[in-house]
Design a protein around this motif. Sequence first.
Motif, short mmCIF file in Angstrom:
data_model
loop_
_atom_site.label_atom_id
_atom_site.label_comp_id
_atom_site.label_asym_id
_atom_site.label_seq_id
_atom_site.Cartn_x
_atom_site.Cartn_y
_atom_site.Cartn_z
N GLU A 151 11.71 -1.21 -14.77
CA GLU A 151 10.53 -0.36 -13.83
C GLU A 151 11.30 0.78 -13.59
OE1 GLU A 151 7.78 -2.32 -10.88
OE2 GLU A 151 9.31 -1.42 -9.77
N PHE A 152 10.50 1.85 -13.71
CA PHE A 152 11.11 3.17 -13.27
C PHE A 152 10.24 3.29 -11.95
CE2 PHE A 152 9.95 7.90 -12.72
CZ PHE A 152 10.74 8.44 -12.49
N GLN A 153 11.10 3.74 -10.95
CA GLN A 153 10.37 3.92 -9.64
C GLN A 153 10.75 5.16 -8.86
OE1 GLN A 153 10.78 1.15 -6.25
NE2 GLN A 153 10.63 -0.54 -7.79
N ILE A 154 9.87 6.00 -8.43
CA ILE A 154 10.26 7.21 -7.64
C ILE A 154 9.13 7.59 -6.39
CG2 ILE A 154 8.75 8.85 -9.09
CD1 ILE A 154 11.55 10.75 -9.17
N ASN A 155 9.83 8.23 -5.33
CA ASN A 155 8.90 8.39 -4.20
C ASN A 155 9.14 9.71 -3.60
OD1 ASN A 155 11.33 7.82 -2.60
ND2 ASN A 155 9.97 6.31 -1.55
N TYR A 175 2.10 11.60 -1.18
CA TYR A 175 3.45 12.11 -1.45
C TYR A 175 4.45 10.90 -0.89
CZ TYR A 175 7.73 14.60 0.58
OH TYR A 175 8.92 15.09 0.70
N HIS A 176 3.91 10.04 -0.03
CA HIS A 176 5.00 9.09 0.22
C HIS A 176 4.73 7.71 -0.50
CE1 HIS A 176 6.80 11.18 3.49
NE2 HIS A 176 5.43 11.55 3.93
N ASP A 177 3.65 7.77 -1.34
CA ASP A 177 3.63 6.51 -2.22
C ASP A 177 4.62 6.37 -3.00
OD1 ASP A 177 1.33 5.72 -0.92
OD2 ASP A 177 -0.01 6.91 -2.15
N THR A 178 5.04 5.08 -3.59
CA THR A 178 5.96 5.07 -4.87
C THR A 178 5.12 4.99 -6.09
OG1 THR A 178 7.45 3.87 -3.19
CG2 THR A 178 7.80 3.39 -5.72
#
Length: 263
Positions: A151-155, A175-178
Motif C-alpha cells: 500500500e502507498f500512503q501519503i497525507n 488536505y489532512h486525509d490519507t
Amino acid sequence: MTPPVPPTGQAFAATDNNDHLVQSVNPDHPANLIPSLCAKFWKLGWVTGTGGGASIREDDLVYLAPSGVQKELMKPSDIYVLSMAAQAKSLDRRTRVYLRSPAQYKPSQCTPLFMAAFTKRGAGCCIHTHSHWAVLVTLILETQGAGNDREFQINNIEQIKGFGRGFEKSGNLGYHDTLRIPVIENTAHEEDLTEFLEEAMDKYPDTYAVLVRRHGVYVWGENVHKAKTQCESLDYLFQLAVEMKRLGLPWITEIEPVKPTRA
Ligand SMILES: CSC[C@@H](O)[C@@H](O)C(=O)COP(=O)(O)O
Ligand SMILES: [Zn+2]
C-alpha cells in the motif's frame, strides 16, 4: 440508430465492421480522444514504447486501443469498440464481443483490466501508465519488507485534494486525509493481473487506482476529465514521494489541523 449486436462470441465480418462507430468530427468523441490523450501521455513518459494506454466507456460502448502499437501515433480507425451488454451475456468472460475490430491488430492486453473499472466501478475512463514515478514508488515500497509493501500512503499534501472521496461518495479528499493506493504484484501476462486488480478493488472500495509492482498504475474516474486529473494528481504525488524519500522525508506526517493565524 442502435448498432447491431453480434451473437455471443462471434465477430462481425470485415464488410460489416461498424466503421461509423469511430467516425466523428467531434474531438471529444472517444475514437478521437483516445489517440489525442495518448499523444499527450507519451510526452509525459506514461505510454512509452507501446506500453500503457487508455480506454473510454460511453454508456454501453467501450472504446479500446490495439495491442503493441505506438500509442501516441494511433488513429481513430485503429480503435476497437465493444458492447458491455453483449459482453455481459457472454458465458465466457474471456471471450470479447467486439462491434468493431480492426483486422490488422489485436485488442489491447489491458482490455480485461479496463473492463474491471467499467463493470465494478461504473467508470467512464481508465488510464494505464508505465510512469517512472509509479514504478519507483513500488520499488521503494518493496524495500520496506513484506507487510508494508502492499500500500502507498501519503497525507498532508495539497494535491491529495485532487481525488474523489470514493465510489458513489460525493466530494473530494481533504488536505489532512490519507490517500491510500493498493499495490499488486506484476504477472508475466497483462491479462493475468485482472483477478488481483479486482481483489484490490474489493479490498479498497474507495480507491480510484491500483499500482502494479515494477510495472505502472491503473487509474480510473467516472468520466475522462476525472480519470485524467486523478492520474495527473497521482503522478505528481508519486514523483513528490520519490523525491521526499531521497531527502529522507516521511510520506505520512502527524500534522494536527490548525487554524492559520495572522502574523
Ligand atoms: C512494452 S509492452 C507492455 C505491455 O505488456 C503492457 O504492459 C501494456 O501496458 C500495453 O499493452 P498493449 O496490449 O500494447 O495495450
Ligand atoms: Zn502495462
